[in-house]
Design a protein around this motif. Sequence first.
Motif, short mmCIF file in Angstrom:
data_model
loop_
_atom_site.label_atom_id
_atom_site.label_comp_id
_atom_site.label_asym_id
_atom_site.label_seq_id
_atom_site.Cartn_x
_atom_site.Cartn_y
_atom_site.Cartn_z
N ALA A 89 86.83 6.29 78.47
CA ALA A 89 86.33 7.79 78.81
C ALA A 89 85.35 7.87 80.64
N TRP A 90 86.10 8.92 80.67
CA TRP A 90 85.51 9.02 81.99
C TRP A 90 83.82 9.34 82.44
N ALA A 91 83.80 9.88 81.12
CA ALA A 91 82.23 10.30 80.93
C ALA A 91 81.39 10.17 79.18
N GLY A 92 80.52 10.04 79.08
CA GLY A 92 79.96 9.70 77.99
C GLY A 92 79.64 8.65 77.72
N PRO A 93 78.37 8.20 76.56
CA PRO A 93 78.38 7.03 76.43
C PRO A 93 79.31 6.22 76.04
N VAL A 94 78.89 5.04 75.92
CA VAL A 94 80.11 3.95 74.90
C VAL A 94 79.66 3.62 73.82
N THR A 95 79.83 3.48 72.56
CA THR A 95 78.53 4.13 71.57
C THR A 95 79.59 2.81 69.99
N VAL A 96 78.32 2.44 69.95
CA VAL A 96 79.18 1.35 68.85
C VAL A 96 78.20 1.92 67.66
N CYS A 97 78.85 0.86 66.15
CA CYS A 97 78.64 1.80 64.71
C CYS A 97 78.24 0.01 64.43
N ALA A 98 77.39 -0.37 63.74
CA ALA A 98 77.72 -1.19 62.81
C ALA A 98 77.22 -0.60 61.21
N ALA A 153 85.47 1.77 58.46
CA ALA A 153 84.13 2.46 58.72
C ALA A 153 83.42 2.73 59.79
N ALA A 154 83.26 1.97 60.44
CA ALA A 154 82.44 1.41 61.93
C ALA A 154 83.37 2.58 62.28
N SER A 155 84.50 2.29 62.74
CA SER A 155 85.48 2.89 63.55
C SER A 155 85.33 4.39 63.44
N VAL A 156 85.77 5.08 61.79
CA VAL A 156 85.37 6.96 62.29
C VAL A 156 84.33 6.62 62.38
N ILE A 157 82.70 5.91 61.28
CA ILE A 157 81.63 6.67 61.92
C ILE A 157 80.96 7.16 63.28
N ALA A 158 81.32 5.59 64.40
CA ALA A 158 81.37 5.87 65.74
C ALA A 158 82.77 7.15 66.31
N LYS A 159 83.47 6.90 66.06
CA LYS A 159 84.69 7.91 66.43
C LYS A 159 83.95 9.76 66.31
N ALA A 188 81.23 14.14 68.95
CA ALA A 188 80.29 15.17 68.39
C ALA A 188 78.67 15.52 69.31
N MET A 189 78.42 14.61 69.61
CA MET A 189 78.00 14.39 71.04
C MET A 189 78.35 14.97 72.30
N MET A 190 79.47 14.62 72.74
CA MET A 190 79.73 15.14 73.77
C MET A 190 80.60 17.06 73.72
N ALA A 191 80.53 17.03 71.86
CA ALA A 191 80.88 18.30 72.56
C ALA A 191 79.83 19.16 72.29
N ALA A 192 78.70 18.81 71.91
CA ALA A 192 77.83 19.24 72.33
C ALA A 192 77.34 20.31 73.73
N LEU A 193 77.86 19.07 74.55
CA LEU A 193 77.84 19.24 75.67
C LEU A 193 78.86 20.47 76.30
N GLN A 194 79.39 21.10 76.03
CA GLN A 194 80.86 21.85 76.32
C GLN A 194 79.36 23.56 76.57
N GLU A 195 78.73 23.66 75.90
CA GLU A 195 78.32 25.25 76.42
C GLU A 195 78.04 24.84 78.07
N GLN A 196 77.13 23.65 78.14
CA GLN A 196 76.52 23.84 79.75
C GLN A 196 77.93 22.97 80.50
N PHE A 197 78.82 22.17 79.74
CA PHE A 197 80.32 22.04 80.73
C PHE A 197 80.99 22.36 80.49
N ALA A 198 81.82 23.56 79.99
CA ALA A 198 82.91 24.66 79.35
C ALA A 198 84.56 23.65 80.22
#
Length: 233
Positions: free
Chosen positions: A33-42, A146-152, A157-167
């Motif tokens: 991605a160009w924006a947002g964190p890299v997210t890891v699930c264990a 399982a980690a793949s699905v949860i992380a994705k 959802a974290m990125m979608a939460a930025l939609q209102e501010q950066f629509a």
Amino acid sequence: MPYEPPTHSVERSIRATTGAKIVAGIDEVGRGAWAGPVTVCAAITGLRRPPAGLTDSKLITPKRRTQLAGELESWVTAHALGHASPEEIDDLGMTAALRLAAVRALDGLPVRPDAVILDGKHDYLGVPWRVRTVIKGDQSCVSVAAASVIAKVRRDAMMAALQEQFAVFGFAENAGYPSPVHKAALRELGPTPYHRLSWAYLDALPKWRHLKKVRLSPDAAALEDGGQLGFDF
């Protein structure tokens, strides 16, 4: 083409050959991605039968993926998420940022795993963790899938939460990955505070190129991702 469902074969092999009792599967999302964190699930799953339809998150429709993540979070023995921020990616490089996020995820588990399965061929975790890498582990190993699905789902959802501010950037649809809407917004408005500023996409934006961060020892993987996903003018 239908995909074979993941199994516990790797988890069983690790237990049999190493004596490990607790095996965690790890997968990441957001590397390209160009924006947002890299997210890891264990995720620790034991050896129970997983919910139907479990496979690599990229092979599941968004609606079913969200449903499945909810099922998995109550089905797994334990899971935890770790993130590395855009600033940490810029400062450390992608490999070190992945390790940071993975360690945060592992530290968030209620028990310490005896062994870890990493999706892919590169061990970005390293000592003191006992690691086995599995290419396409998100398709073949239950705990990694399982980690793949949860992380994705959680990162989306974290990125979608930025939609209102950066629509205008369309983060709810592209999750920070390059898309026509995302590229157009970058050309016009420049990067947000959530963008990675060490990546090569900024080289194609003369108006905003001065914002690019340059590390003394650039992370080749991050620059490669940023370059491969560059603008097509």
